[in-house]
Motif scaffolding. Sequence first.
Motif, PDB file in Angstrom:
ATOM      1  N   GLU A   2      47.674  38.633  29.662  1.00 20.00           N
ATOM      2  CA  GLU A   2      47.582  37.621  30.705  1.00 20.00           C
ATOM      3  C   GLU A   2      48.115  38.152  32.030  1.00 20.00           C
ATOM      4  OE1 GLU A   2      48.915  32.987  31.446  1.00 20.00           O
ATOM      5  OE2 GLU A   2      49.665  34.070  29.711  1.00 20.00           O
ATOM      6  N   THR A   3      49.173  38.937  31.971  1.00 18.05           N
ATOM      7  CA  THR A   3      49.756  39.491  33.195  1.00 18.05           C
ATOM      8  C   THR A   3      48.796  40.453  33.880  1.00 18.05           C
ATOM      9  OG1 THR A   3      51.916  39.305  32.135  1.00 18.05           O
ATOM     10  CG2 THR A   3      51.784  40.652  34.112  1.00 18.05           C
ATOM     11  N   VAL A   4      48.087  41.240  33.095  1.00 24.15           N
ATOM     12  CA  VAL A   4      47.120  42.186  33.664  1.00 24.15           C
ATOM     13  C   VAL A   4      46.000  41.430  34.375  1.00 24.15           C
ATOM     14  CG1 VAL A   4      45.437  43.978  33.089  1.00 24.15           C
ATOM     15  CG2 VAL A   4      47.651  43.953  31.958  1.00 24.15           C
ATOM     16  N   VAL A   5      45.503  40.375  33.761  1.00 24.13           N
ATOM     17  CA  VAL A   5      44.421  39.591  34.370  1.00 24.13           C
ATOM     18  C   VAL A   5      44.918  38.896  35.636  1.00 24.13           C
ATOM     19  CG1 VAL A   5      42.773  37.718  34.001  1.00 24.13           C
ATOM     20  CG2 VAL A   5      43.279  39.305  32.153  1.00 24.13           C
ATOM     21  N   ILE A   6      46.170  38.424  35.630  1.00 25.23           N
ATOM     22  CA  ILE A   6      46.720  37.773  36.821  1.00 25.23           C
ATOM     23  C   ILE A   6      46.838  38.764  37.968  1.00 25.23           C
ATOM     24  CG2 ILE A   6      48.820  36.735  37.773  1.00 25.23           C
ATOM     25  CD1 ILE A   6      49.142  35.242  35.161  1.00 25.23           C
ATOM     26  N   VAL A   7      47.282  39.982  37.676  1.00 20.40           N
ATOM     27  CA  VAL A   7      47.399  41.002  38.732  1.00 20.40           C
ATOM     28  C   VAL A   7      46.022  41.343  39.295  1.00 20.40           C
ATOM     29  CG1 VAL A   7      48.029  43.411  39.154  1.00 20.40           C
ATOM     30  CG2 VAL A   7      49.576  41.929  37.888  1.00 20.40           C
ATOM     31  N   ILE A   8      45.034  41.519  38.433  1.00 17.50           N
ATOM     32  CA  ILE A   8      43.666  41.793  38.899  1.00 17.50           C
ATOM     33  C   ILE A   8      43.148  40.627  39.724  1.00 17.50           C
ATOM     34  CG2 ILE A   8      41.283  42.118  38.109  1.00 17.50           C
ATOM     35  CD1 ILE A   8      42.448  43.663  35.706  1.00 17.50           C
ATOM     36  N   LEU A  10      44.876  38.469  41.501  1.00  9.49           N
ATOM     37  CA  LEU A  10      45.532  38.452  42.814  1.00  9.49           C
ATOM     38  C   LEU A  10      44.999  39.542  43.737  1.00  9.49           C
ATOM     39  CD1 LEU A  10      49.213  37.644  41.826  1.00  9.49           C
ATOM     40  CD2 LEU A  10      47.532  36.151  42.903  1.00  9.49           C
ATOM     41  N   MET A  11      44.683  40.705  43.190  1.00  6.23           N
ATOM     42  CA  MET A  11      44.100  41.763  44.019  1.00  6.23           C
ATOM     43  C   MET A  11      42.717  41.357  44.514  1.00  6.23           C
ATOM     44  SD  MET A  11      45.565  45.271  42.197  1.00  6.23           S
ATOM     45  CE  MET A  11      44.087  45.559  41.373  1.00  6.23           C
ATOM     46  N   ILE A  12      41.943  40.705  43.663  1.00  5.78           N
ATOM     47  CA  ILE A  12      40.618  40.220  44.089  1.00  5.78           C
ATOM     48  C   ILE A  12      40.763  39.160  45.176  1.00  5.78           C
ATOM     49  CG2 ILE A  12      38.610  38.894  43.306  1.00  5.78           C
ATOM     50  CD1 ILE A  12      38.843  40.394  40.636  1.00  5.78           C
ATOM     51  N   VAL A  13      41.739  38.274  45.022  1.00  5.69           N
ATOM     52  CA  VAL A  13      41.954  37.227  46.028  1.00  5.69           C
ATOM     53  C   VAL A  13      42.301  37.841  47.378  1.00  5.69           C
ATOM     54  CG1 VAL A  13      43.545  35.375  46.694  1.00  5.69           C
ATOM     55  CG2 VAL A  13      42.564  35.405  44.414  1.00  5.69           C
ATOM     56  N   GLY A  18      40.551  39.290  52.862  1.00  2.00           N
ATOM     57  CA  GLY A  18      40.353  40.335  53.871  1.00  2.00           C
ATOM     58  C   GLY A  18      38.904  40.498  54.291  1.00  2.00           C
ATOM     59  N   VAL A  19      37.994  40.474  53.326  1.00  2.00           N
ATOM     60  CA  VAL A  19      36.572  40.634  53.635  1.00  2.00           C
ATOM     61  C   VAL A  19      36.049  39.434  54.426  1.00  2.00           C
ATOM     62  CG1 VAL A  19      34.264  40.724  52.578  1.00  2.00           C
ATOM     63  CG2 VAL A  19      36.063  42.204  51.739  1.00  2.00           C
ATOM     64  N   ALA A  53      30.047  38.465  48.129  1.00  2.00           N
ATOM     65  CA  ALA A  53      29.400  37.912  46.932  1.00  2.00           C
ATOM     66  C   ALA A  53      29.962  38.542  45.656  1.00  2.00           C
ATOM     67  CB  ALA A  53      27.896  38.106  47.014  1.00  2.00           C
ATOM     68  N   ILE A  54      30.171  39.851  45.678  1.00  2.00           N
ATOM     69  CA  ILE A  54      30.699  40.543  44.501  1.00  2.00           C
ATOM     70  C   ILE A  54      32.128  40.092  44.217  1.00  2.00           C
ATOM     71  CG2 ILE A  54      31.402  42.808  43.618  1.00  2.00           C
ATOM     72  CD1 ILE A  54      28.927  43.946  45.093  1.00  2.00           C
ATOM     73  N   LEU A  55      32.944  40.009  45.274  1.00  2.00           N
ATOM     74  CA  LEU A  55      34.327  39.582  45.086  1.00  2.00           C
ATOM     75  C   LEU A  55      34.410  38.116  44.650  1.00  2.00           C
ATOM     76  CD1 LEU A  55      36.062  41.386  48.063  1.00  2.00           C
ATOM     77  CD2 LEU A  55      36.412  41.827  45.630  1.00  2.00           C
TER      78      LEU A  55
END
Length: 124
Positions: A2-8, A10-13, A18-19, A53-55
């Motif tokens: 769960e922690t790994v998915v949360i970190v990913i 947050l990086m996507i967010v 930014g985009v 769109a990808i993000l």
Amino acid sequence: METVVIVIHLMIVLALVGVVLLQRSEGGGLGIGGGSGFMTARGAANALTRATAILAAAFFATSLVLSLIARYGDRPIDILDRVPATQGEGGGVLDQLGGSDVPSAPAPAAPADATPPPANPPAS
């Protein structure tokens, strides 16, 4: 997991924010924007639209994965599932939660004919 998915997630967010902020404004509600932006070429706008769109798709995918992990995880779903139910003992859920040192039965009263011990014993 769960922690790994949360970190990913947050990086996507952060990348999505930014985009979106890099994209050229078309005269939004405040009337600002347009002019000379950071990326004004048509190809850059197309790349930013595609990246958005990808993000966004990745954001929705990680959101669904996090909700599935929360739903089917090992932890109980309801707070009342954490407390075992007792029947026939007279104790309910609130009695089992604890938090009080008061005994459940009152202490027996002292007999009426008993004399209390002296407050100050005589000095010898």
